[in-house]
Write a protein that holds these residues in place. Structure first.
Motif, mmCIF file in Angstrom:
data_model
loop_
_atom_site.group_PDB
_atom_site.id
_atom_site.type_symbol
_atom_site.label_atom_id
_atom_site.label_comp_id
_atom_site.label_asym_id
_atom_site.label_seq_id
_atom_site.Cartn_x
_atom_site.Cartn_y
_atom_site.Cartn_z
ATOM 1 N N UNK A 55 -134.063 -62.091 49.835
ATOM 2 C CA UNK A 55 -132.903 -62.119 48.942
ATOM 3 C C UNK A 55 -132.406 -60.709 48.628
ATOM 4 N N UNK A 56 -133.332 -59.800 48.394
ATOM 5 C CA UNK A 56 -132.953 -58.430 48.044
ATOM 6 C C UNK A 56 -132.253 -57.744 49.210
ATOM 7 N N UNK A 57 -132.766 -57.923 50.436
ATOM 8 C CA UNK A 57 -132.158 -57.274 51.584
ATOM 9 C C UNK A 57 -130.781 -57.860 51.887
ATOM 10 N N UNK A 58 -130.645 -59.168 51.750
ATOM 11 C CA UNK A 58 -129.347 -59.795 51.984
ATOM 12 C C UNK A 58 -128.304 -59.274 50.994
ATOM 13 N N UNK A 59 -128.714 -59.107 49.746
ATOM 14 C CA UNK A 59 -127.796 -58.565 48.741
ATOM 15 C C UNK A 59 -127.434 -57.121 49.062
ATOM 16 N N UNK A 60 -128.436 -56.327 49.439
ATOM 17 C CA UNK A 60 -128.188 -54.922 49.757
ATOM 18 C C UNK A 60 -127.254 -54.784 50.954
ATOM 19 N N UNK A 61 -127.441 -55.644 51.942
ATOM 20 C CA UNK A 61 -126.584 -55.614 53.128
ATOM 21 C C UNK A 61 -125.129 -55.853 52.750
ATOM 22 N N UNK A 62 -124.892 -56.717 51.779
ATOM 23 C CA UNK A 62 -123.530 -57.001 51.358
ATOM 24 C C UNK A 62 -122.903 -55.888 50.549
ATOM 25 N N UNK A 78 -141.200 -56.969 60.529
ATOM 26 C CA UNK A 78 -140.251 -56.003 61.085
ATOM 27 C C UNK A 78 -139.105 -56.705 61.814
ATOM 28 N N UNK A 79 -139.451 -57.682 62.641
ATOM 29 C CA UNK A 79 -138.421 -58.413 63.386
ATOM 30 C C UNK A 79 -137.496 -59.150 62.429
ATOM 31 N N UNK A 80 -138.055 -59.788 61.406
ATOM 32 C CA UNK A 80 -137.221 -60.541 60.465
ATOM 33 C C UNK A 80 -136.331 -59.617 59.634
ATOM 34 N N UNK A 81 -136.846 -58.449 59.264
ATOM 35 C CA UNK A 81 -136.010 -57.472 58.558
ATOM 36 C C UNK A 81 -134.816 -57.091 59.419
ATOM 37 N N UNK A 82 -135.066 -56.819 60.698
ATOM 38 C CA UNK A 82 -133.984 -56.458 61.605
ATOM 39 C C UNK A 82 -132.978 -57.591 61.761
ATOM 40 N N UNK A 83 -133.467 -58.829 61.869
ATOM 41 C CA UNK A 83 -132.571 -59.970 62.088
ATOM 42 C C UNK A 83 -131.706 -60.261 60.868
ATOM 43 N N UNK A 84 -132.189 -59.950 59.683
ATOM 44 C CA UNK A 84 -131.359 -60.114 58.489
ATOM 45 C C UNK A 84 -130.211 -59.108 58.511
ATOM 46 N N UNK A 85 -130.522 -57.873 58.887
ATOM 47 C CA UNK A 85 -129.509 -56.831 58.908
ATOM 48 C C UNK A 85 -128.569 -56.968 60.104
ATOM 49 N N UNK A 86 -129.116 -57.417 61.230
ATOM 50 C CA UNK A 86 -128.348 -57.500 62.468
ATOM 51 C C UNK A 86 -128.584 -58.866 63.129
ATOM 52 N N UNK A 87 -127.995 -59.916 62.590
ATOM 53 C CA UNK A 87 -128.275 -61.270 63.094
ATOM 54 C C UNK A 87 -127.880 -61.477 64.552
ATOM 55 N N UNK A 88 -126.978 -60.648 65.066
ATOM 56 C CA UNK A 88 -126.538 -60.786 66.458
ATOM 57 C C UNK A 88 -127.502 -60.108 67.430
ATOM 58 N N UNK A 89 -128.437 -59.328 66.927
ATOM 59 C CA UNK A 89 -129.289 -58.508 67.789
ATOM 60 C C UNK A 89 -130.415 -59.324 68.425
ATOM 61 N N UNK A 90 -130.793 -58.908 69.606
ATOM 62 C CA UNK A 90 -131.966 -59.445 70.298
ATOM 63 C C UNK A 90 -132.928 -58.279 70.493
ATOM 64 N N UNK A 91 -133.722 -57.953 69.479
ATOM 65 C CA UNK A 91 -134.499 -56.710 69.509
ATOM 66 C C UNK A 91 -135.612 -56.708 70.552
ATOM 67 N N UNK A 135 -125.955 -46.287 53.819
ATOM 68 C CA UNK A 135 -124.947 -45.451 53.195
ATOM 69 C C UNK A 135 -124.218 -46.229 52.117
ATOM 70 N N UNK A 136 -123.309 -45.530 51.460
ATOM 71 C CA UNK A 136 -122.447 -46.227 50.514
ATOM 72 C C UNK A 136 -122.872 -46.155 49.079
ATOM 73 N N UNK A 137 -123.944 -45.418 48.781
ATOM 74 C CA UNK A 137 -124.278 -45.243 47.370
ATOM 75 C C UNK A 137 -124.542 -43.767 47.121
ATOM 76 N N UNK A 138 -124.238 -43.335 45.911
ATOM 77 C CA UNK A 138 -124.378 -41.922 45.563
ATOM 78 C C UNK A 138 -125.783 -41.673 45.063
ATOM 79 N N UNK A 139 -126.626 -41.174 45.943
ATOM 80 C CA UNK A 139 -128.016 -40.940 45.546
ATOM 81 C C UNK A 139 -128.198 -39.485 45.152
#
Length: 234
Positions: A36-43, A61-74, A203-207
Protein backbone atom coordinates in the motif's frame (compact mmCIF):
# COMPACT_ATOMS: atom_id res chain seq x y z
CA UNK A 1 29.83 10.63 -24.96
CA UNK A 2 27.89 7.42 -24.48
CA UNK A 3 27.05 6.49 -20.91
CA UNK A 4 24.84 4.01 -19.09
CA UNK A 5 22.44 4.92 -16.30
CA UNK A 6 21.34 2.37 -13.70
CA UNK A 7 18.65 3.18 -11.15
CA UNK A 8 19.23 1.23 -7.93
CA UNK A 9 16.07 0.84 -5.83
CA UNK A 10 15.78 -0.85 -2.45
CA UNK A 11 13.00 -3.42 -2.06
CA UNK A 12 10.07 -2.80 0.27
CA UNK A 13 9.95 -4.71 3.58
CA UNK A 14 8.61 -8.25 3.67
CA UNK A 15 6.74 -9.76 6.62
CA UNK A 16 9.98 -11.18 8.03
CA UNK A 17 11.72 -7.80 7.88
CA UNK A 18 8.97 -6.18 9.91
CA UNK A 19 9.28 -8.96 12.49
CA UNK A 20 13.00 -8.23 12.85
CA UNK A 21 14.12 -11.54 11.34
CA UNK A 22 17.32 -12.20 9.44
CA UNK A 23 15.96 -12.53 5.91
CA UNK A 24 18.58 -13.27 3.31
CA UNK A 25 17.76 -16.22 1.09
CA UNK A 26 14.49 -16.93 2.92
CA UNK A 27 11.38 -16.22 0.86
CA UNK A 28 9.01 -13.90 2.65
CA UNK A 29 6.23 -11.99 0.86
CA UNK A 30 5.93 -8.24 0.89
CA UNK A 31 3.95 -6.98 3.85
CA UNK A 32 0.51 -5.63 2.95
CA UNK A 33 1.45 -2.25 4.38
CA UNK A 34 4.53 -2.22 2.14
CA UNK A 35 2.41 -2.80 -0.94
CA UNK A 36 0.00 0.00 0.00
CA UNK A 37 2.78 2.43 0.88
CA UNK A 38 4.69 1.85 -2.36
CA UNK A 39 1.56 2.17 -4.49
CA UNK A 40 0.78 5.50 -2.82
CA UNK A 41 4.35 6.72 -3.24
CA UNK A 42 4.32 5.77 -6.92
CA UNK A 43 1.26 7.95 -7.43
CA UNK A 44 2.77 10.94 -5.67
CA UNK A 45 6.42 10.86 -6.74
CA UNK A 46 8.45 10.30 -9.88
CA UNK A 47 10.23 7.02 -10.56
CA UNK A 48 12.59 6.87 -13.56
CA UNK A 49 11.84 5.00 -16.77
CA UNK A 50 14.31 2.57 -18.32
CA UNK A 51 14.94 0.20 -21.21
CA UNK A 52 15.91 -2.83 -19.11
CA UNK A 53 14.76 -4.17 -15.75
CA UNK A 54 16.62 -6.38 -13.29
CA UNK A 55 15.87 -7.77 -9.83
CA UNK A 56 17.56 -9.77 -7.15
CA UNK A 57 16.23 -13.35 -6.86
CA UNK A 58 13.65 -12.87 -4.14
CA UNK A 59 9.90 -12.37 -4.23
CA UNK A 60 10.19 -9.12 -2.30
CA UNK A 61 12.52 -7.61 -4.91
CA UNK A 62 10.57 -8.83 -7.94
CA UNK A 63 7.25 -7.74 -6.44
CA UNK A 64 8.63 -4.30 -5.55
CA UNK A 65 9.73 -3.88 -9.16
CA UNK A 66 6.38 -5.09 -10.54
CA UNK A 67 4.46 -2.57 -8.43
CA UNK A 68 6.59 0.27 -9.76
CA UNK A 69 6.83 -1.07 -13.32
CA UNK A 70 3.87 -3.39 -14.00
CA UNK A 71 4.76 -3.61 -17.70
CA UNK A 72 8.28 -4.88 -17.00
CA UNK A 73 9.51 -8.44 -17.39
CA UNK A 74 12.57 -8.27 -15.12
CA UNK A 75 15.65 -10.42 -15.53
CA UNK A 76 16.60 -12.04 -12.23
CA UNK A 77 20.30 -11.84 -11.40
CA UNK A 78 21.16 -14.75 -9.11
CA UNK A 79 24.49 -13.30 -8.00
CA UNK A 80 22.71 -10.26 -6.56
CA UNK A 81 20.92 -12.22 -3.84
CA UNK A 82 21.03 -10.86 -0.31
CA UNK A 83 23.60 -12.29 2.10
CA UNK A 84 23.01 -15.88 3.18
CA UNK A 85 22.59 -15.92 6.97
CA UNK A 86 22.92 -19.70 7.14
CA UNK A 87 21.50 -21.24 10.30
CA UNK A 88 20.38 -17.82 11.51
CA UNK A 89 17.99 -17.35 8.57
CA UNK A 90 14.46 -16.48 9.62
CA UNK A 91 15.36 -15.93 13.27
CA UNK A 92 15.37 -12.77 15.35
CA UNK A 93 18.23 -11.48 17.46
CA UNK A 94 16.16 -12.20 20.56
CA UNK A 95 15.71 -15.81 19.52
CA UNK A 96 19.46 -16.12 19.03
CA UNK A 97 20.70 -14.24 22.08
CA UNK A 98 21.43 -17.45 23.97
CA UNK A 99 23.43 -18.99 21.14
CA UNK A 100 27.20 -18.46 21.65
CA UNK A 101 27.72 -18.71 17.88
CA UNK A 102 25.52 -15.64 17.44
CA UNK A 103 27.59 -13.65 19.93
CA UNK A 104 30.75 -14.79 18.16
CA UNK A 105 29.37 -13.68 14.81
CA UNK A 106 28.34 -10.29 16.17
CA UNK A 107 31.82 -9.77 17.63
CA UNK A 108 33.65 -11.00 14.54
CA UNK A 109 33.07 -8.04 12.26
CA UNK A 110 32.80 -8.20 8.48
CA UNK A 111 35.18 -11.14 8.20
CA UNK A 112 32.96 -13.43 10.30
CA UNK A 113 30.25 -15.65 8.85
CA UNK A 114 27.15 -17.11 10.51
CA UNK A 115 27.12 -20.92 10.67
CA UNK A 116 26.52 -22.19 7.15
CA UNK A 117 26.28 -18.63 5.80
CA UNK A 118 28.39 -16.02 4.03
CA UNK A 119 31.06 -13.70 5.37
CA UNK A 120 31.21 -10.09 4.29
CA UNK A 121 34.08 -10.59 1.80
CA UNK A 122 32.43 -13.62 0.18
CA UNK A 123 29.15 -11.73 -0.14
CA UNK A 124 30.85 -8.66 -1.61
CA UNK A 125 32.81 -10.67 -4.17
CA UNK A 126 29.65 -12.41 -5.33
CA UNK A 127 27.54 -9.28 -5.75
CA UNK A 128 30.33 -7.39 -7.50
CA UNK A 129 30.71 -10.20 -10.01
CA UNK A 130 26.97 -10.13 -10.67
CA UNK A 131 26.87 -6.35 -11.08
CA UNK A 132 29.86 -6.29 -13.42
CA UNK A 133 28.18 -8.93 -15.58
CA UNK A 134 24.99 -6.85 -15.63
CA UNK A 135 26.94 -3.79 -16.79
CA UNK A 136 28.77 -5.82 -19.43
CA UNK A 137 25.49 -7.12 -20.81
CA UNK A 138 24.00 -3.62 -20.98
CA UNK A 139 26.98 -2.41 -22.95
CA UNK A 140 26.89 -5.43 -25.27
CA UNK A 141 23.19 -4.93 -26.01
CA UNK A 142 23.47 -1.15 -26.23
CA UNK A 143 20.82 -0.60 -23.56
CA UNK A 144 21.68 2.73 -21.95
CA UNK A 145 19.25 2.72 -19.03
CA UNK A 146 18.19 0.11 -16.51
CA UNK A 147 16.40 -0.35 -13.20
CA UNK A 148 17.74 -2.76 -10.58
CA UNK A 149 15.59 -3.54 -7.55
CA UNK A 150 17.65 -5.21 -4.87
CA UNK A 151 18.14 -5.45 -1.12
CA UNK A 152 19.72 -2.84 1.11
CA UNK A 153 22.80 -5.01 1.67
CA UNK A 154 23.44 -5.50 -2.04
CA UNK A 155 22.79 -1.86 -2.97
CA UNK A 156 24.95 -0.29 -0.28
CA UNK A 157 27.76 -2.76 -0.97
CA UNK A 158 27.77 -1.89 -4.68
CA UNK A 159 27.76 1.83 -3.98
CA UNK A 160 30.60 1.44 -1.48
CA UNK A 161 32.59 -0.61 -4.00
CA UNK A 162 32.11 1.54 -7.11
CA UNK A 163 30.44 4.82 -6.20
CA UNK A 164 31.91 8.31 -6.24
CA UNK A 165 32.72 9.63 -3.75
CA UNK A 166 34.17 6.67 -1.90
CA UNK A 167 32.11 6.10 1.22
CA UNK A 168 31.39 3.15 3.52
CA UNK A 169 28.27 1.11 2.90
CA UNK A 170 26.30 2.51 5.84
CA UNK A 171 26.51 6.04 4.43
CA UNK A 172 24.60 4.88 1.33
CA UNK A 173 21.66 3.49 3.31
CA UNK A 174 18.24 4.77 2.24
CA UNK A 175 14.61 4.01 2.98
CA UNK A 176 12.75 1.08 1.34
CA UNK A 177 11.39 2.01 -2.08
CA UNK A 178 14.12 4.62 -2.49
CA UNK A 179 17.56 4.54 -4.04
CA UNK A 180 20.11 6.22 -6.25
CA UNK A 181 20.78 6.76 -9.94
CA UNK A 182 24.32 6.08 -11.12
CA UNK A 183 26.06 6.90 -14.39
CA UNK A 184 28.69 4.63 -15.92
CA UNK A 185 31.03 5.84 -18.65
CA UNK A 186 32.61 2.85 -20.45
CA UNK A 187 36.21 4.08 -20.55
CA UNK A 188 36.24 5.13 -16.91
CA UNK A 189 34.47 1.96 -15.84
CA UNK A 190 36.96 -0.28 -17.64
CA UNK A 191 39.96 1.69 -16.44
CA UNK A 192 39.02 2.71 -12.91
CA UNK A 193 35.90 0.78 -11.92
CA UNK A 194 33.93 3.83 -10.79
CA UNK A 195 30.42 5.16 -11.31
CA UNK A 196 28.99 8.59 -10.56
CA UNK A 197 26.04 8.85 -8.21
CA UNK A 198 24.00 11.74 -9.58
CA UNK A 199 20.42 11.59 -8.23
CA UNK A 200 18.12 10.23 -5.58
CA UNK A 201 15.11 8.05 -6.32
CA UNK A 202 12.23 8.83 -6.35
CA UNK A 203 12.16 12.40 -7.58
CA UNK A 204 9.51 14.99 -7.01
CA UNK A 205 9.97 15.84 -3.37
CA UNK A 206 12.14 18.48 -1.75
CA UNK A 207 14.46 16.57 0.52
CA UNK A 208 16.79 18.33 2.88
CA UNK A 209 18.95 15.41 3.91
CA UNK A 210 22.62 14.42 4.07
CA UNK A 211 22.07 12.39 0.90
CA UNK A 212 22.06 15.63 -1.09
CA UNK A 213 25.57 16.29 0.15
CA UNK A 214 26.67 12.81 -0.91
CA UNK A 215 25.33 13.29 -4.44
CA UNK A 216 26.84 16.76 -4.79
CA UNK A 217 30.22 15.45 -3.68
CA UNK A 218 29.95 12.57 -6.13
CA UNK A 219 29.30 14.91 -9.04
CA UNK A 220 32.13 17.24 -8.03
CA UNK A 221 34.55 14.35 -7.53
CA UNK A 222 33.70 12.82 -10.90
CA UNK A 223 34.16 16.11 -12.72
CA UNK A 224 37.37 16.94 -10.90
CA UNK A 225 39.02 13.53 -11.17
CA UNK A 226 37.66 12.23 -14.46
CA UNK A 227 35.96 15.09 -16.29
CA UNK A 228 38.57 15.87 -18.88
CA UNK A 229 39.31 12.22 -19.65
CA UNK A 230 35.60 11.42 -19.77
CA UNK A 231 34.99 14.07 -22.41
CA UNK A 232 37.19 12.14 -24.85
CA UNK A 233 35.50 8.77 -24.28
CA UNK A 234 33.32 7.26 -27.00
Amino acid sequence: MKSYVIHLIRNMPCEGNLEGRYIGRTESPLALESIAKLAQRKGELEYPQAQAFFASPSTRCVDTLKILYPQADPEVVLELAECDFGEFEGKTAKELEGDPRFAQWMAGGAQAAPPGGESGPVFLQRVCQGFELLVKNLMTLGQTSAVLVTSAGVMTSLLAAYGLPQAPAHQWMCQPGEGYSVRITPGLWMRSGVMEVFAQIPGGEDRQSPDHVVIDLAREAAQRAYGREGESEA
